[in-house]
Design an enzyme around this catalytic site. Sequence first.
Site, PDB file in Angstrom:
ATOM      1  N   ALA A  59       0.802  -1.236   0.000  1.00  0.00           N
ATOM      2  CA  ALA A  59       0.000   0.000   0.000  1.00  0.00           C
ATOM      3  C   ALA A  59       0.830   1.280   0.000  1.00  0.00           C
ATOM      4  CB  ALA A  59      -0.917  -0.001   1.215  1.00  0.00           C
TER       5      ALA A  59
ATOM      6  N   LEU B 248       3.423   1.963  -7.120  1.00  0.00           N
ATOM      7  CA  LEU B 248       2.221   1.734  -7.938  1.00  0.00           C
ATOM      8  C   LEU B 248       0.970   2.183  -7.185  1.00  0.00           C
ATOM      9  CD1 LEU B 248       0.837   0.369 -10.447  1.00  0.00           C
ATOM     10  CD2 LEU B 248       0.589  -1.646  -9.001  1.00  0.00           C
TER      11      LEU B 248
ATOM     12  N   GLU C 283       9.334   5.188 -25.004  1.00  0.00           N
ATOM     13  CA  GLU C 283       9.349   5.979 -23.767  1.00  0.00           C
ATOM     14  C   GLU C 283      10.604   6.833 -23.733  1.00  0.00           C
ATOM     15  OE1 GLU C 283       7.492   3.899 -20.146  1.00  0.00           O
ATOM     16  OE2 GLU C 283       8.619   2.332 -21.155  1.00  0.00           O
TER      17      GLU C 283
ATOM     18  N   ASP D 164       9.402  -6.758 -19.727  1.00  0.00           N
ATOM     19  CA  ASP D 164       8.691  -5.679 -19.030  1.00  0.00           C
ATOM     20  C   ASP D 164       7.475  -5.206 -19.817  1.00  0.00           C
ATOM     21  OD1 ASP D 164       8.307  -3.731 -16.994  1.00  0.00           O
ATOM     22  OD2 ASP D 164       9.290  -2.216 -18.244  1.00  0.00           O
TER      23      ASP D 164
ATOM     24  N   HIS E  84       2.222  -5.861 -22.826  1.00  0.00           N
ATOM     25  CA  HIS E  84       1.558  -4.739 -23.510  1.00  0.00           C
ATOM     26  C   HIS E  84       1.650  -4.842 -25.044  1.00  0.00           C
ATOM     27  CE1 HIS E  84       1.699  -3.462 -19.475  1.00  0.00           C
ATOM     28  NE2 HIS E  84       2.744  -2.666 -19.515  1.00  0.00           N
TER      29      HIS E  84
ATOM     30  N   LYS F 285      13.363   2.383 -23.722  1.00  0.00           N
ATOM     31  CA  LYS F 285      13.450   3.481 -22.752  1.00  0.00           C
ATOM     32  C   LYS F 285      14.468   4.475 -23.288  1.00  0.00           C
ATOM     33  CE  LYS F 285      11.347   1.465 -19.008  1.00  0.00           C
ATOM     34  NZ  LYS F 285      10.043   1.942 -18.548  1.00  0.00           N
TER      35      LYS F 285
HETATM   36  C1  BG6 Z   1       4.787  -0.869 -17.137  1.00  0.00           C
HETATM   37  C2  BG6 Z   1       6.274  -1.095 -17.241  1.00  0.00           C
HETATM   38  O1  BG6 Z   1       4.088  -2.088 -17.206  1.00  0.00           O
HETATM   39  O2  BG6 Z   1       4.368  -0.052 -18.214  1.00  0.00           O
HETATM   40  C3  BG6 Z   1       7.011   0.235 -17.260  1.00  0.00           C
HETATM   41  O3  BG6 Z   1       6.692  -1.860 -16.138  1.00  0.00           O
HETATM   42  C4  BG6 Z   1       6.468   1.125 -18.350  1.00  0.00           C
HETATM   43  O4  BG6 Z   1       8.407   0.045 -17.437  1.00  0.00           O
HETATM   44  C5  BG6 Z   1       4.963   1.237 -18.218  1.00  0.00           C
HETATM   45  O5  BG6 Z   1       7.069   2.399 -18.202  1.00  0.00           O
HETATM   46  C6  BG6 Z   1       4.351   1.999 -19.349  1.00  0.00           C
HETATM   47  O6  BG6 Z   1       3.001   2.228 -19.035  1.00  0.00           O
HETATM   48  P1  BG6 Z   1       2.297   3.596 -19.404  1.00  0.00           P
HETATM   49  O7  BG6 Z   1       0.886   3.421 -18.971  1.00  0.00           O
HETATM   50  O8  BG6 Z   1       3.033   4.674 -18.649  1.00  0.00           O
HETATM   51  O9  BG6 Z   1       2.455   3.747 -20.875  1.00  0.00           O
END
Ligand code: BG6
Length: 475
Positions: free
Chosen positions: A23, A27, A231, A250, A255, A341
């Site tokens: 908590a 995140l 990113e 990651d 994603h 990144k």
């Molecule tokens: C997370 C990764 O799942 O997604 C991060 O662990 C990444 O490294 C992030 O930066 C990106 O998510 P968003 O919503 O900021 O595009």
Amino acid sequence: MQPRNVGGTPVVGSPTMLVIFGATGDLSQRKLIPALFHLFAAGYLPQAFQIVGVSRRDIGDAGYQSLAREVLLPFSLGKESELEQFLTHLTYLAADFSKPESYERLSDHLIAVEGTMGQCANKLFYLAVPPASYETIFRELADSGLTIPCSDETGWTRVLVEKPFGNDNETAQKLDALLGLLFKEDQIFRIDHYLAKEALQDVLMFRFSNALFEPVWNSEYIDHVEIKLYESARVSGRGSFYDGVGALRDVGQNHALQMLALIAMENPGMFSAERIREARAHVLGHVAPLDTADVVRGQYDGYRIEEGVGPDSMTETYFRIKLSLESERWRGVPFYLESGKALAESKTEITVHFKAPKDCLCDMPGHDHGNVITFRIQPNEGITVLFWARRSGFAPGLEPKQLSFSYRDESAPLVRIPDAYERVLYDAVMGDQILFTSTDEVMAAWRIITPILELWKNEPLHAYEAGNAGPKIER
Ligand code: BG6
């Protein structure tokens, strides 16, 4: 296909508790508390709703509430009374997740909170903790009886698990088998917050609610597809988690592959979690094997001196992979997945590149005149269609034009696009698993990623300058 009923009507569900493990972590503070506040302020949480924070730090209810107040200040201008009300729904338990006695104390705490709610409450357990703690928490939750519903009719219990779900095929399988042993599939909510991004949810609507596009959504008309998750941020502050995990695990395993699934899947026929998850898993189960020419990995200069990163680290902060699908629809169409990144810009988008029309009335030899559809997932969420139109005037010729739609255009500058975590939490309370990954999807994704991790072990790790476009290599 019917859209889900999540429109303007606030929900009033039965009494519910959300228990957040981790908590006080990043995140929880950055995403979960703001998301819960927005849902609360908009009336999208059950009227009897309690949040129970669990972490090691000994801060008590008041300390947890003041942490939350601090995080929420920027979001609560003009909503001060909602903020104060929201904070009264927060309680806290200092506990070490690894100790069985913590779960006895948690049980006492939940009984006490439930007492204030007046009846048996539903319970959502959110694991916002490092993956190394998952197994212990799953086992202790099950052993302590905390995840046993109050009865067949009331007090459901659910567990929400963050990615990364495993580290490769084998570890994911082990974790999944354990979860399957302890909980039923309809209790397990595996989070991939990208699925909950507004603009990504629109991909299915766009494809299957318009007669214009689906008929040409195949290898006869589509040349290639690009999925980009760029990113500009470095790993800043997350080095000790990231090192050894790397970009492919990651954001690639989850994603990027989920974006591929949505863009390539067959029509699920109806809006049900079962059918949609099956259709996504089906795509991921039909990715063809790769070879070394299809994968590139890179690391930005300066990564090895980030806090928490080893000086000889071989962890990739960038990848580009070329996938193809073994299906009638997609035979021969390459899908390029790229992420990194410390790149020049932050943007997530999917671009679908069409072939030039057969017998094109094109006047510029050598120019392909393909159409391009871009799904802008973030920023500036929306969709753009590039097409060709006659250049006006006497000189013959075509020029590119755009049809573009933005969620936030001049006519609706104040539209607030809900954060993905609002959707995640709302759907978990509602028990809707469409935007959560199934065991089949997770396993299919690892079956794609694990061989790549093997494949590139002996391949070069290309250095790239931070703030640029990634490794400069022949593509
Ligand atoms: C997370 C990764 O799942 O997604 C991060 O662990 C990444 O490294 C992030 O930066 C990106 O998510 P968003 O919503 O900021 O595009």
